[in-house]
Design an enzyme around this catalytic site. Structure first.
Site, PDB file in Angstrom:
ATOM      1  N   ASP A 147      21.977  64.707 -66.311  1.00 15.67           N
ATOM      2  CA  ASP A 147      21.301  63.464 -65.827  1.00 15.67           C
ATOM      3  C   ASP A 147      19.958  63.607 -65.846  1.00 15.67           C
ATOM      4  O   ASP A 147      19.287  64.448 -65.185  1.00 15.67           O
ATOM      5  CB  ASP A 147      21.502  62.976 -64.366  1.00 15.67           C
ATOM      6  CG  ASP A 147      21.062  61.897 -63.912  1.00 15.67           C
ATOM      7  OD1 ASP A 147      20.166  61.379 -64.217  1.00 15.67           O
ATOM      8  OD2 ASP A 147      21.931  60.904 -63.208  1.00 15.67           O
ATOM      9  N   HIS A 148      19.146  62.953 -66.825  1.00 16.76           N
ATOM     10  CA  HIS A 148      17.744  63.488 -67.324  1.00 16.76           C
ATOM     11  C   HIS A 148      16.651  63.041 -66.145  1.00 16.76           C
ATOM     12  O   HIS A 148      15.920  63.872 -66.098  1.00 16.76           O
ATOM     13  CB  HIS A 148      17.332  62.882 -68.620  1.00 16.76           C
ATOM     14  CG  HIS A 148      17.113  61.413 -68.766  1.00 16.76           C
ATOM     15  ND1 HIS A 148      17.651  60.585 -68.906  1.00 16.76           N
ATOM     16  CD2 HIS A 148      15.522  60.931 -68.673  1.00 16.76           C
ATOM     17  CE1 HIS A 148      17.118  59.203 -68.737  1.00 16.76           C
ATOM     18  NE2 HIS A 148      15.800  59.627 -68.469  1.00 16.76           N
ATOM     19  N   HIS A 155      21.564  57.864 -62.633  1.00 10.43           N
ATOM     20  CA  HIS A 155      20.277  58.065 -62.246  1.00 10.43           C
ATOM     21  C   HIS A 155      19.730  57.673 -60.672  1.00 10.43           C
ATOM     22  O   HIS A 155      19.113  58.294 -59.796  1.00 10.43           O
ATOM     23  CB  HIS A 155      19.263  57.331 -63.155  1.00 10.43           C
ATOM     24  CG  HIS A 155      19.409  57.557 -64.585  1.00 10.43           C
ATOM     25  ND1 HIS A 155      20.019  58.801 -64.975  1.00 10.43           N
ATOM     26  CD2 HIS A 155      19.284  56.927 -65.455  1.00 10.43           C
ATOM     27  CE1 HIS A 155      19.914  58.643 -66.599  1.00 10.43           C
ATOM     28  NE2 HIS A 155      19.676  57.624 -66.651  1.00 10.43           N
TER      29      HIS A 155
END
Ligand code: BG6
Length: 501
Positions: free
Chosen positions: A185-186, A248
């Site tokens: 999950d950047h 996010h």
């Protein structure tokens, strides 16, 4: 240059090596790690794809990606040659079983050349439907049985709903040990997101007031000023809730709401985060209309440019009901947060790109000042800006200088020094963590499923009930009116931050 321990020898195989993610994000990130001397002494990057490339053409293609998307640009050009000596291309049909032997052979060759067994990292930057078959083939390779050095990185979307995420987890955990699986999950790699933990747990100041006794409500905004950017085919089957909230935004919420970890051990942090997801009050289907709002943009103008409506975008059904905006009100049912609403929202083509978290404190319990002193009085507020601003602001009351006692709200701001160029990109942090085998900033199987569980009632309700008012917001706005009503019903309003630069 600061001295630090580099990760051990590593080979990174990037499936989807000719794709967009590698071009825009992964290679530029690896290049910057290289410049900052974070890459291992011995490393190789192998792009895997079906497109035909000579290694030379492939490198030229990626070099173009770096020059467009790297945080460092012109001044670093001199190092392309040294970097690209480590980069190769393997044309493979991921569906062909024989191909995987070539991967194993490549690893053997490097092992002999380097005189050490390297980390082997498989990065799956491919369409989600290809993930199961690639993972399955990789699982048959002997080298994947090595739990301590072979790792697999899975990009989002991780599943399409709870059932498919569960199925994918079953498949992956049947082939690999959990410590080998890195679900990205950047947002968790963003500098400002990691700083939430520092702010909360490295200071004695905030934690005592970080609860329902002092906090009135919390807002999380992830507004984007971009639209689909050519990703209509993907987005049409996703929508804002799946694309941004399930991952996010819920991750940001976990960082804000979690209990203090006892250590920085990966599992300890992830346990504390999953506790938050499990404590989120399930939204009953009959209450979805009160707790969640969806929106879709129509055509209009964005900063002086005409833009088409969502339904007219390429790859999108002209009658599409896919949402490009979502706002949800959550409650976390535990001792710390009982009764404190968490309002979250995200949308495409919004007025301003801004991701920020606002902690709105309660009013001061008693007020001794004369009413005329306090005309512009406001309760305390802490704002954590994730991007593009990277700062933390505390709003408090101060006396206006002069002979009368008049109060004014003022801001105290901590701003990350330096320009964005010096801040590592999320993918740099995450790729380095994968090479080091640190899974703290990655999603564990149970986290992903818990997050799906949270949004399933909304997803199902929206799927079964067509929106009557789509498109319901114009580009360059703050989303549909219903979203304002959602928060206004509780006597609040969305907080939009004025940009600081
Ligand atoms: C991705 C979404 O995960 O995050 C995109 O699929 C979105 O739709 C992007 O634009 C936002 O990331 P960032 O880092 O630009 O906020």
């Amino acid at each position: 240059m600061q001295h630090h321990k580099r990760p051990p020898a590593s080979i990174l195989f990037i499936f989807g090596g000719s794709g967009d993610l590698n071009y825009r994000k992964l290679t530029p990130a690896l290049y910057n790690l290289f410049l900052d001397e974070w890459m291992p002494e011995q490393f190789a990057i192998v792009g895997i794809g079906r497109t035909e490339y000579t290694s030379e053409n492939y490198r030229a293609h990626l070099q173009e990606g770096i020059s467009k998307f790297s945080r460092r640009k012109a001044e670093a050009n001199g190092h392309y040659k040294e970097f690209f000596e480590h980069v190769n291309y393997l044309q493979l049909d991921a569906g062909d079983i024989e191909s995987y032997q070539r991967i194993a052979e490549y690893v053997q060759t490097k092992e002999q050349e380097w005189g050490t067994h390297p980390n082997v990292i498989f990065y799956l930057a491919v369409a989600p439907q290809l993930v199961p078959s690639i993972a399955q083939e990789l699982g048959t390779l002997n080298l994947c049985k090595d739990k301590s050095t072979t790792r697999i990185v899975i990009e989002k979307p991780f599943g399409h709903d709870l059932a498919s995420a569960h199925e994918l987890n079953d498949l992956l955990t049947g082939l690999f040990a959990e410590e080998q699986i890195f679900r990205i999950d950047h947002y968790l790699g963003k500098e400002t997101v990691q700083n939430i933990l520092a702010l909360r747990f490295a200071n004695a100041l905030f934690e005592p007031v970080w609860n329902r006794h002092y906090i009135d409500h919390i807002q999380i905004t992830a507004a984007e000023s971009v639209g689909l950017e050519g990703r209509g085919g993907y987005y049409e089957h996703s929508g804002a809730l799946r694309d941004m909230v399930q991952n996010h935004i819920l991750q940001l919420m976990c960082m804000v709401a979690m209990e203090a970890p006892v250590s920085f051990d990966a599992n300890e942090i992830r346990n504390k985060k999953v506790d938050v997801l499990n404590a989120i009050r399930p939204i009953k289907k009959e209450d979805v209309h009160e707790s969640a709002v969806r929106g879709q943009y129509g055509d209009g103008w964005m900063k002086g440019k005409q833009v088409t409506g969502y339904r007219q975008e390429k790859g999108v059904d002209p009658l599409s009901n896919t949402e490009t905006y979502a706002a949800v009100k959550f409650y976390v049912d535990n001792w710390r947060w009982q009764g404190v609403p968490f309002y979250v929202r995200t949308g495409k083509l919004m007025h301003q790109k801004s991701t920020h978290i606002t902690i709105q404190f309660k009013d001061a319990p008693t007020f001794a000042f004369p009413s005329e002193a306090a005309e512009s009085w406001r309760s305390n507020r802490l704002t954590i800006s994730i991007q593009p601003e990277m700062d933390i602001r505390i709003r408090f009351q101060a006396k206006r200088p002069g002979q009368t006692m008049t109060l004014d709200p003022v801001n105290m701001t901590f701003n990350y020094e330096g320009s964005d160029d010096h801040t590592p990109e999320a993918y740099e942090t995450l790729l380095l963590d994968v090479m080091e085998g640190d899974a703290t900033l990655f999603m564990r199987a149970d986290q992903v499923e818990a997050a799906w569980k949270v949004i399933m009632p909304i997803l199902e309700t929206w799927e079964h009930r067509s929106p009557q008012d789509f498109p319901n917001y114009v580009p360059d706005s703050w989303g549909p009116e219903d979203a304002d009503a959602l928060i206004a019903r509780d006597g609040h309003s969305w907080i939009n931050l004025p940009p600081t630069r």
